[in-house]
Design a protein around this motif. Structure first.
Motif, PDB file in Angstrom:
ATOM      1  N   THR A  72     -16.105 -18.896  39.384  1.00  0.00           N
ATOM      2  CA  THR A  72     -17.225 -19.594  38.751  1.00  0.00           C
ATOM      3  C   THR A  72     -18.555 -19.097  39.303  1.00  0.00           C
ATOM      4  O   THR A  72     -19.532 -18.933  38.555  1.00  0.00           O
ATOM      5  CB  THR A  72     -17.093 -21.111  38.966  1.00  0.00           C
ATOM      6  OG1 THR A  72     -15.821 -21.546  38.477  1.00  0.00           O
ATOM      7  CG2 THR A  72     -18.183 -21.864  38.224  1.00  0.00           C
ATOM      8  N   SER A  73     -18.602 -18.852  40.610  1.00  0.00           N
ATOM      9  CA  SER A  73     -19.828 -18.316  41.208  1.00  0.00           C
ATOM     10  C   SER A  73     -20.156 -16.945  40.628  1.00  0.00           C
ATOM     11  O   SER A  73     -21.329 -16.610  40.416  1.00  0.00           O
ATOM     12  CB  SER A  73     -19.672 -18.209  42.726  1.00  0.00           C
ATOM     13  OG  SER A  73     -19.457 -19.475  43.306  1.00  0.00           O
ATOM     14  N   TYR A  74     -19.122 -16.161  40.357  1.00  0.00           N
ATOM     15  CA  TYR A  74     -19.339 -14.848  39.739  1.00  0.00           C
ATOM     16  C   TYR A  74     -19.983 -15.006  38.373  1.00  0.00           C
ATOM     17  O   TYR A  74     -20.940 -14.293  38.040  1.00  0.00           O
ATOM     18  CB  TYR A  74     -18.014 -14.097  39.608  1.00  0.00           C
ATOM     19  CG  TYR A  74     -18.129 -12.821  38.803  1.00  0.00           C
ATOM     20  CD1 TYR A  74     -18.475 -11.620  39.414  1.00  0.00           C
ATOM     21  CD2 TYR A  74     -17.912 -12.826  37.427  1.00  0.00           C
ATOM     22  CE1 TYR A  74     -18.602 -10.453  38.675  1.00  0.00           C
ATOM     23  CE2 TYR A  74     -18.043 -11.668  36.683  1.00  0.00           C
ATOM     24  CZ  TYR A  74     -18.381 -10.483  37.307  1.00  0.00           C
ATOM     25  OH  TYR A  74     -18.523  -9.335  36.571  1.00  0.00           O
ATOM     26  N   ALA A  75     -19.457 -15.928  37.569  1.00  0.00           N
ATOM     27  CA  ALA A  75     -19.999 -16.117  36.226  1.00  0.00           C
ATOM     28  C   ALA A  75     -21.461 -16.542  36.283  1.00  0.00           C
ATOM     29  O   ALA A  75     -22.292 -16.072  35.494  1.00  0.00           O
ATOM     30  CB  ALA A  75     -19.162 -17.148  35.469  1.00  0.00           C
ATOM     31  N   ALA A  76     -21.798 -17.444  37.216  1.00  0.00           N
ATOM     32  CA  ALA A  76     -23.188 -17.886  37.347  1.00  0.00           C
ATOM     33  C   ALA A  76     -24.081 -16.731  37.797  1.00  0.00           C
ATOM     34  O   ALA A  76     -25.193 -16.550  37.284  1.00  0.00           O
ATOM     35  CB  ALA A  76     -23.273 -19.045  38.337  1.00  0.00           C
ATOM     36  N   ALA A  77     -23.592 -15.939  38.764  1.00  0.00           N
ATOM     37  CA  ALA A  77     -24.375 -14.796  39.233  1.00  0.00           C
ATOM     38  C   ALA A  77     -24.532 -13.751  38.131  1.00  0.00           C
ATOM     39  O   ALA A  77     -25.589 -13.116  38.001  1.00  0.00           O
ATOM     40  CB  ALA A  77     -23.707 -14.178  40.461  1.00  0.00           C
ATOM     41  N   LEU A  78     -23.501 -13.579  37.315  1.00  0.00           N
ATOM     42  CA  LEU A  78     -23.578 -12.648  36.191  1.00  0.00           C
ATOM     43  C   LEU A  78     -24.641 -13.098  35.194  1.00  0.00           C
ATOM     44  O   LEU A  78     -25.421 -12.282  34.686  1.00  0.00           O
ATOM     45  CB  LEU A  78     -22.214 -12.538  35.510  1.00  0.00           C
ATOM     46  CG  LEU A  78     -22.158 -11.683  34.246  1.00  0.00           C
ATOM     47  CD1 LEU A  78     -22.508 -10.230  34.565  1.00  0.00           C
ATOM     48  CD2 LEU A  78     -20.770 -11.769  33.602  1.00  0.00           C
ATOM     49  N   ALA A  79     -24.668 -14.406  34.911  1.00  0.00           N
ATOM     50  CA  ALA A  79     -25.671 -14.926  33.981  1.00  0.00           C
ATOM     51  C   ALA A  79     -27.079 -14.694  34.515  1.00  0.00           C
ATOM     52  O   ALA A  79     -27.993 -14.341  33.766  1.00  0.00           O
ATOM     53  CB  ALA A  79     -25.421 -16.411  33.731  1.00  0.00           C
ATOM     54  N   ARG A  80     -27.264 -14.883  35.821  1.00  0.00           N
ATOM     55  CA  ARG A  80     -28.584 -14.627  36.410  1.00  0.00           C
ATOM     56  C   ARG A  80     -28.927 -13.136  36.353  1.00  0.00           C
ATOM     57  O   ARG A  80     -30.070 -12.761  36.084  1.00  0.00           O
ATOM     58  CB  ARG A  80     -28.609 -15.106  37.863  1.00  0.00           C
ATOM     59  CG  ARG A  80     -28.441 -16.608  38.022  1.00  0.00           C
ATOM     60  CD  ARG A  80     -28.636 -17.030  39.480  1.00  0.00           C
ATOM     61  NE  ARG A  80     -28.148 -18.384  39.667  1.00  0.00           N
ATOM     62  CZ  ARG A  80     -26.966 -18.688  40.169  1.00  0.00           C
ATOM     63  NH1 ARG A  80     -26.138 -17.720  40.562  1.00  0.00           N
ATOM     64  NH2 ARG A  80     -26.585 -19.942  40.301  1.00  0.00           N
ATOM     65  N   THR A  81     -27.932 -12.292  36.608  1.00  0.00           N
ATOM     66  CA  THR A  81     -28.159 -10.849  36.564  1.00  0.00           C
ATOM     67  C   THR A  81     -28.565 -10.408  35.161  1.00  0.00           C
ATOM     68  O   THR A  81     -29.446  -9.556  34.995  1.00  0.00           O
ATOM     69  CB  THR A  81     -26.882 -10.102  37.004  1.00  0.00           C
ATOM     70  OG1 THR A  81     -26.445 -10.601  38.274  1.00  0.00           O
ATOM     71  CG2 THR A  81     -27.131  -8.611  37.125  1.00  0.00           C
ATOM     72  N   CYS A  82     -27.914 -10.998  34.170  1.00  0.00           N
ATOM     73  CA  CYS A  82     -28.210 -10.654  32.773  1.00  0.00           C
ATOM     74  C   CYS A  82     -29.396 -11.442  32.221  1.00  0.00           C
ATOM     75  O   CYS A  82     -29.845 -11.167  31.102  1.00  0.00           O
ATOM     76  CB  CYS A  82     -26.982 -10.926  31.901  1.00  0.00           C
ATOM     77  SG  CYS A  82     -25.530  -9.945  32.323  1.00  0.00           S
ATOM     78  N   ASN A  83     -29.850 -12.461  32.987  1.00  0.00           N
ATOM     79  CA  ASN A  83     -30.955 -13.325  32.552  1.00  0.00           C
ATOM     80  C   ASN A  83     -30.637 -14.002  31.223  1.00  0.00           C
ATOM     81  O   ASN A  83     -31.436 -14.003  30.275  1.00  0.00           O
ATOM     82  CB  ASN A  83     -32.260 -12.537  32.449  1.00  0.00           C
ATOM     83  CG  ASN A  83     -33.471 -13.456  32.342  1.00  0.00           C
ATOM     84  OD1 ASN A  83     -33.456 -14.592  32.815  1.00  0.00           O
ATOM     85  ND2 ASN A  83     -34.519 -12.983  31.685  1.00  0.00           N
ATOM     86  N   VAL A  84     -29.434 -14.598  31.152  1.00  0.00           N
ATOM     87  CA  VAL A  84     -28.997 -15.298  29.940  1.00  0.00           C
ATOM     88  C   VAL A  84     -28.423 -16.657  30.333  1.00  0.00           C
ATOM     89  O   VAL A  84     -28.060 -16.880  31.491  1.00  0.00           O
ATOM     90  CB  VAL A  84     -27.934 -14.478  29.178  1.00  0.00           C
ATOM     91  CG1 VAL A  84     -28.484 -13.122  28.766  1.00  0.00           C
ATOM     92  CG2 VAL A  84     -26.657 -14.313  30.018  1.00  0.00           C
ATOM     93  N   PRO A  85     -28.313 -17.592  29.384  1.00  0.00           N
ATOM     94  CA  PRO A  85     -27.709 -18.897  29.688  1.00  0.00           C
ATOM     95  C   PRO A  85     -26.212 -18.770  29.965  1.00  0.00           C
ATOM     96  O   PRO A  85     -25.548 -17.865  29.454  1.00  0.00           O
ATOM     97  CB  PRO A  85     -27.963 -19.717  28.417  1.00  0.00           C
ATOM     98  CG  PRO A  85     -28.974 -18.968  27.632  1.00  0.00           C
ATOM     99  CD  PRO A  85     -28.821 -17.535  28.002  1.00  0.00           C
ATOM    100  N   LEU A  86     -25.689 -19.699  30.760  1.00  0.00           N
ATOM    101  CA  LEU A  86     -24.255 -19.807  31.026  1.00  0.00           C
ATOM    102  C   LEU A  86     -23.758 -21.127  30.471  1.00  0.00           C
ATOM    103  O   LEU A  86     -24.205 -22.194  30.894  1.00  0.00           O
ATOM    104  CB  LEU A  86     -23.965 -19.727  32.530  1.00  0.00           C
ATOM    105  CG  LEU A  86     -22.513 -19.967  32.957  1.00  0.00           C
ATOM    106  CD1 LEU A  86     -21.610 -18.875  32.388  1.00  0.00           C
ATOM    107  CD2 LEU A  86     -22.391 -20.007  34.473  1.00  0.00           C
ATOM    108  N   ILE A  87     -22.827 -21.060  29.513  1.00  0.00           N
ATOM    109  CA  ILE A  87     -22.267 -22.270  28.908  1.00  0.00           C
ATOM    110  C   ILE A  87     -20.860 -22.460  29.457  1.00  0.00           C
ATOM    111  O   ILE A  87     -20.069 -21.515  29.512  1.00  0.00           O
ATOM    112  CB  ILE A  87     -22.251 -22.161  27.374  1.00  0.00           C
ATOM    113  CG1 ILE A  87     -23.680 -22.238  26.850  1.00  0.00           C
ATOM    114  CG2 ILE A  87     -21.456 -23.274  26.747  1.00  0.00           C
ATOM    115  CD1 ILE A  87     -24.185 -21.141  26.110  1.00  0.00           C
TER     116      ILE A  87
END
Length: 656
Positions: A257-272
């Motif tokens: 889950t932390s990876y998914a959140a960090a990925l969203a920040r890296t891509c600068n997109v929302p995480l649903i």
């Protein structure tokens, strides 16, 4: 319907017994909190109760509810200060400030309200007589509160509808002077189309993938994805050329889950966020399918976006019949397949499935065009653990070398390291000084020494694997090690390890697999040679030596056509292999024969190299770890000595 006021506030109606005008949210909080402490309230016993409030709960409503409950149960003529309400809205609130605890010692009854499960500290657990995690208001809670507030009866269907709404939203329409039916009708009329939106993770603050250590290939893929999404937004890359579906697997705490959140920040997109449990909570099959559709629709509406589907192993194979729910499972998987196929044509949606058990997922979900890439997130190695410590330490201990710490926490996840650093900070705060390296060591679970008798057995076992690995050359040996200590508080741990490199292009013949079985059995063979018996550590889990050897021997007969017949069976899970052995006597007999033959071969080879085993056994106990080169050198020396002895005795002819 009987009102809960019989058990609260000394048998008085709350709305008339207090100077407060209680809101709907307060009434709901009273109903939720009174249920687990009903006996204590009724008997007017002294208590300290801790309640973890639902996420995003109205803290004022819960605080008022707690005060109302305590004042309503105060003994007539009791002392001033007989009650107390403490709100914990910071993880340090009760970790540093013991004034609140001193007050708890002086009162008969107290309620501790905790805003976040992460703030539930050891201090709270020690002080409280009961700790309760509260859920969102249920349909039945609304029916009870409607009766208490004088609105009359609520139908089951209406109550279920209300439970899906925000309590503040319900409160806007649910007021005196308006009938209950009219209030509910207004809510239905102006309700959000399709119900509440899926949860949206707040990703404005926190690390990106560039800041995190570990994650292997998944990290590189995520950084590349961020570049692709930027190129897509700039109009220079078609969405068809962007990877938009992956499966993340790894043990609990590995940081999926932390990876998914960090990925969203890296891509600068929302995480649903989504999961089978979250979607299923909405109701029956039709409701679940609609909830899934809403999650995907919300991702499309906010694209580019990342949709994380947690607990992806909930979507198990449709081929395996498990009982009466097979049709339900089939329809859910079919519904998800339709959505995944649709997601490929929806611009800007990246779907991530996260699981601890990738092997039980329906294969159709993982085919090309769906979640076609699979990244396994292992527990971090020593280098990654150093990086994780550095990340969570921030500006602390910048001049300290952390290699020893990292080696001491082998087998830890990123979550384990985060918890350790958090505890170290707490130790430093209590001592009113900056954090020191000793604080981290003190925060680690205590180690206990492994008895030498156990180390002797473990060393023999691991050397049995290593020596046979060098002799049979199935896979190259890397090293062999034996542990000195363990941390019993963090679960099962390896007492020793023989590490091999499994080569990708090895020919997997029958000989290769039989050699592999012999190497797996080499551990218990060495124990029998040196100690006359082996213990139960070689079996009992899917990764244990005997379990793996048994499964490989079974697959020789059933899955690969490398046994006594060319006929093969499709299944290769441990459960299916066990069923083959149980239902087919010929398979069970062949498997046992293979195991016995390879066990005897392992013992014979080790007996021939007994002197090497004894010499290396002493070396391993002394050093703790031996590299493959040391093992090979000892084997070569043994062979040279053997050849020399044969030549001297005339049993070996030397030729030019």
């Amino acid at each position: 319907m009987k009102s809960l006021s019989d058990n609260l506030c000394a048998n008085h109606d709350l709305s008339h017994s207090f100077k407060y005008q209680l809101t709907l949210s307060t009434h709901l909080a009273i109903v939720a909190m009174s249920r687990p402490i009903k006996r204590l309230l009724k008997r007017r016993l002294p208590f300290v109760a801790a309640f973890v409030m639902p996420l995003n709960a109205d803290r004022h409503a819960y605080r008022m509810a707690a005060k109302c409950m305590l004042e309503g149960t105060s003994l007539l003529g009791g002392e001033h200060g007989d009650i107390n309400v403490v709100l914990v809205n910071d993880e340090n609130h009760l970790g540093d400030d013991f004034v609140a605890f001193r007050k708890l010692r002086q009162v008969r009854r107290a309620i501790i309200l905790i805003e976040n499960p992460d703030f539930l500290s050891d201090e709270v657990r020690i002080a409280a007589d009961i700790v309760v995690h509260l859920s969102e208001p249920s349909a039945n809670d609304y029916r009870i509160v409607a009766h208490r507030m004088g609105f009359g009866e609520v139908t089951k269907a209406d109550a279920e509808f209300l439970a899906k709404q925000s309590s503040k939203r319900v409160e806007l329409g649910w007021r005196r002077g308006r009938s209950l039916s009219a209030s509910i009708e207004r809510l239905r009329r102006y309700s959000q189309v399709g119900g509440e939106k899926p949860a949206l993770e707040r990703i404005s603050a926190g690390p990106t993938l560039h800041d995190l250590s570990g994650y292997g290939e998944a990290k590189g893929w995520g950084i590349s994805l961020a570049e692709d999404i930027k190129s897509w937004k700039d109009g220079v890359l078609a969405w068809e050329d962007v990877d938009c579906g992956i499966l993340l697997s790894g043990p609990p705490g590995s940081g999926k889950t932390s990876y998914a959140a960090a990925l969203a920040r890296t891509c600068n997109v929302p995480l649903i966020l989504g999961s089978a449990a979250r979607w299923q909570a909405t109701g029956h099959l039709g409701d679940m399918l609609k909830a899934m559709q809403r999650a995907f629709a919300d991702a499309v509406a906010q694209s580019p976006a990342i949709l994380l589907i947690d607990e992806f192993d909930s979507f198990t194979s449709r081929e395996e019949e498990t009982g009466n729910n097979d049709d339900y499972k089939r329809q859910v998987v079919n519904g998800l397949l339709e959505l995944l196929d649709g997601a490929q044509s929806h611009q800007g949606v990246v779907v991530i499935g996260a699981t601890n058990y990738p092997n039980i997922i329906d294969p159709a979900l993982l085919r090309a065009g769906r979640l076609e890439r699979h990244f396994s997130i292992p527990l971090p190695d020593e280098t990654a653990r150093v990086g994780i410590f550095r990340f969570y330490l921030g500006d602390s201990l910048k001049d300290e070398v952390l290699d020893t710490l990292a080696s001491e926490c082998e087998g830890w996840s990123g979550a384990d390291i985060e918890r350790c650093v958090r505890e170290a900070r707490r130790i430093a705060r209590r001592a009113e000084r900056p954090m020191r390296l000793d604080d981290i060591i003190a925060a680690m679970p205590a180690r206990i020494q492994i008895p030498m008798a156990v180390q002797h057995c473990v060393a023999a076992h691991e050397l049995g694997h290593a020596i046979l690995g060098v002799l049979l050359k199935s896979d190259p040996l890397i090293s062999v090690s034996v542990a000195r200590t363990i941390r019993p508080s963090i679960g099962p741990q390896s007492l020793g390890h023989a590490k091999f490199h499994e080569q990708f292009f090895n020919r997997r013949t029958g000989t290769y697999y039989r050699d592999k079985i012999a190497i797996l059995l080499g551990g218990i063979a060495a124990e029998e040679i040196l100690f006359k018996a082996f213990d139960n550590g070689a079996a009992g889990s899917s990764t244990a030596d005997l379990n793996r050897a048994t499964d490989i021997a079974t697959m020789l007969e059933t899955s690969w056509g490398l046994g006594k017949t060319l006929a093969v069976e499709p299944g290769n899970s441990p459960q299916e292999l066990s069923a083959y052995r149980h239902n087919r006597k010929d398979v069970a007999k062949a498997v046992e024969a293979t195991l016995q033959a390879e066990m005897q071969r392992a013992k014979t080879l080790l007996e021939e190299h007994r002197s090497v085993l004894l010499d290396l056994h002493a070396d391993l106990l002394r050093e703790g770890t031996l590299q493959a080169a040391v093992i090979k050198a000892a084997m070569e020396k043994h062979h040279e000595v053997s050849l020399s002895h044969k030549a001297e005795s005339g049993g070996y002819e030397l030729r030019k």
